[in-house]
Write a protein that holds these residues in place. Structure first.
Motif, mmCIF file in Angstrom:
data_model
loop_
_atom_site.group_PDB
_atom_site.id
_atom_site.type_symbol
_atom_site.label_atom_id
_atom_site.label_comp_id
_atom_site.label_asym_id
_atom_site.label_seq_id
_atom_site.Cartn_x
_atom_site.Cartn_y
_atom_site.Cartn_z
ATOM 1 N N ASP A 42 0.835 -1.212 0.000
ATOM 2 C CA ASP A 42 0.000 0.000 0.000
ATOM 3 C C ASP A 42 0.860 1.248 0.000
ATOM 4 N N TRP A 43 1.932 1.245 0.787
ATOM 5 C CA TRP A 43 2.799 2.421 0.845
ATOM 6 C C TRP A 43 3.540 2.623 -0.479
ATOM 7 N N LYS A 44 3.929 1.513 -1.131
ATOM 8 C CA LYS A 44 4.573 1.629 -2.441
ATOM 9 C C LYS A 44 3.603 2.212 -3.471
ATOM 10 N N ALA A 45 2.342 1.805 -3.378
ATOM 11 C CA ALA A 45 1.334 2.328 -4.296
ATOM 12 C C ALA A 45 1.120 3.822 -4.079
ATOM 13 N N VAL A 46 1.145 4.257 -2.832
ATOM 14 C CA VAL A 46 0.996 5.681 -2.533
ATOM 15 C C VAL A 46 2.169 6.466 -3.116
ATOM 16 N N GLU A 47 3.378 5.921 -2.962
ATOM 17 C CA GLU A 47 4.562 6.594 -3.515
ATOM 18 C C GLU A 47 4.492 6.677 -5.039
ATOM 19 N N ARG A 48 4.049 5.595 -5.694
ATOM 20 C CA ARG A 48 3.919 5.611 -7.157
ATOM 21 C C ARG A 48 2.888 6.640 -7.601
ATOM 22 N N ALA A 49 1.791 6.745 -6.867
ATOM 23 C CA ALA A 49 0.752 7.713 -7.226
ATOM 24 C C ALA A 49 1.262 9.145 -7.077
ATOM 25 N N GLN A 50 2.013 9.393 -6.021
ATOM 26 C CA GLN A 50 2.566 10.736 -5.823
ATOM 27 C C GLN A 50 3.577 11.075 -6.911
ATOM 28 N N ALA A 51 4.404 10.104 -7.296
ATOM 29 C CA ALA A 51 5.382 10.335 -8.364
ATOM 30 C C ALA A 51 4.671 10.601 -9.694
ATOM 31 N N ALA A 52 3.589 9.879 -9.951
ATOM 32 C CA ALA A 52 2.833 10.099 -11.182
ATOM 33 C C ALA A 52 2.195 11.482 -11.190
ATOM 34 N N ASP A 53 1.700 11.918 -10.039
ATOM 35 C CA ASP A 53 1.123 13.263 -9.949
ATOM 36 C C ASP A 53 2.176 14.324 -10.245
ATOM 37 N N LEU A 54 3.372 14.144 -9.699
ATOM 38 C CA LEU A 54 4.445 15.109 -9.945
ATOM 39 C C LEU A 54 4.805 15.161 -11.435
ATOM 40 N N ARG A 55 4.882 13.975 -12.075
ATOM 41 C CA ARG A 55 5.197 13.949 -13.507
ATOM 42 C C ARG A 55 4.108 14.638 -14.313
ATOM 43 N N ALA A 56 2.858 14.383 -13.962
ATOM 44 C CA ALA A 56 1.751 14.988 -14.704
ATOM 45 C C ALA A 56 1.746 16.505 -14.537
ATOM 46 N N HIS A 57 1.990 16.969 -13.327
ATOM 47 C CA HIS A 57 1.988 18.410 -13.093
ATOM 48 C C HIS A 57 3.182 19.093 -13.743
ATOM 49 N N SER A 58 4.319 18.397 -13.779
ATOM 50 C CA SER A 58 5.486 19.009 -14.416
ATOM 51 C C SER A 58 5.284 19.106 -15.923
ATOM 52 N N LYS A 59 4.608 18.138 -16.521
ATOM 53 C CA LYS A 59 4.310 18.219 -17.958
ATOM 54 C C LYS A 59 3.361 19.370 -18.253
ATOM 55 N N MET A 60 2.378 19.549 -17.372
ATOM 56 C CA MET A 60 1.416 20.631 -17.572
ATOM 57 C C MET A 60 2.110 21.975 -17.475
ATOM 58 N N ASN A 61 3.048 22.120 -16.535
ATOM 59 C CA ASN A 61 3.754 23.372 -16.363
ATOM 60 C C ASN A 61 4.661 23.659 -17.554
ATOM 61 N N LYS A 62 5.264 22.647 -18.138
ATOM 62 C CA LYS A 62 6.124 22.841 -19.299
ATOM 63 C C LYS A 62 5.309 23.271 -20.510
ATOM 64 N N GLU A 63 4.103 22.759 -20.662
ATOM 65 C CA GLU A 63 3.257 23.116 -21.792
ATOM 66 C C GLU A 63 2.756 24.551 -21.706
ATOM 67 N N GLU A 64 2.596 25.060 -20.484
ATOM 68 C CA GLU A 64 2.082 26.432 -20.307
ATOM 69 C C GLU A 64 3.119 27.475 -20.661
ATOM 70 N N ARG A 65 4.391 27.119 -20.619
ATOM 71 C CA ARG A 65 5.456 28.099 -20.872
ATOM 72 C C ARG A 65 5.495 28.530 -22.288
#
Length: 65
Positions: A42-65
């Motif tokens: 469960d803790w590994k799944a939480v870490e994977r979800a947080q990492a995926a959120d960071l990747r998704a948000h970083s892609k969104m921020n790069k597209e806005e520039r």
């Protein structure tokens, strides 16, 4: 016979089938996470979800520039 007569799909089923069968669809109910009952997977799944959120948000921020 003209060219136009061959372009129509008269006998074919025009409705598309769903991509996901009904028995595999989820009901959309979220399950609460209990830290007292969580195991290592469960803790590994939480870490994977947080990492995926960071990747998704970083892609969104790069597209806005």
């Amino acid at each position: 016979m003209g060219r136009d007569e061959h372009r129509h799909s008269k006998g074919k089923n025009k409705r598309k089938l769903p991509q996901t069968p009904k028995n595999l669809k989820r009901d959309g109910i979220d399950v609460e996470f209990s830290s007292q009952l969580a195991d290592e997977e469960d803790w590994k799944a939480v870490e994977r979800a947080q990492a995926a959120d960071l990747r998704a948000h970083s892609k969104m921020n790069k597209e806005e520039r």
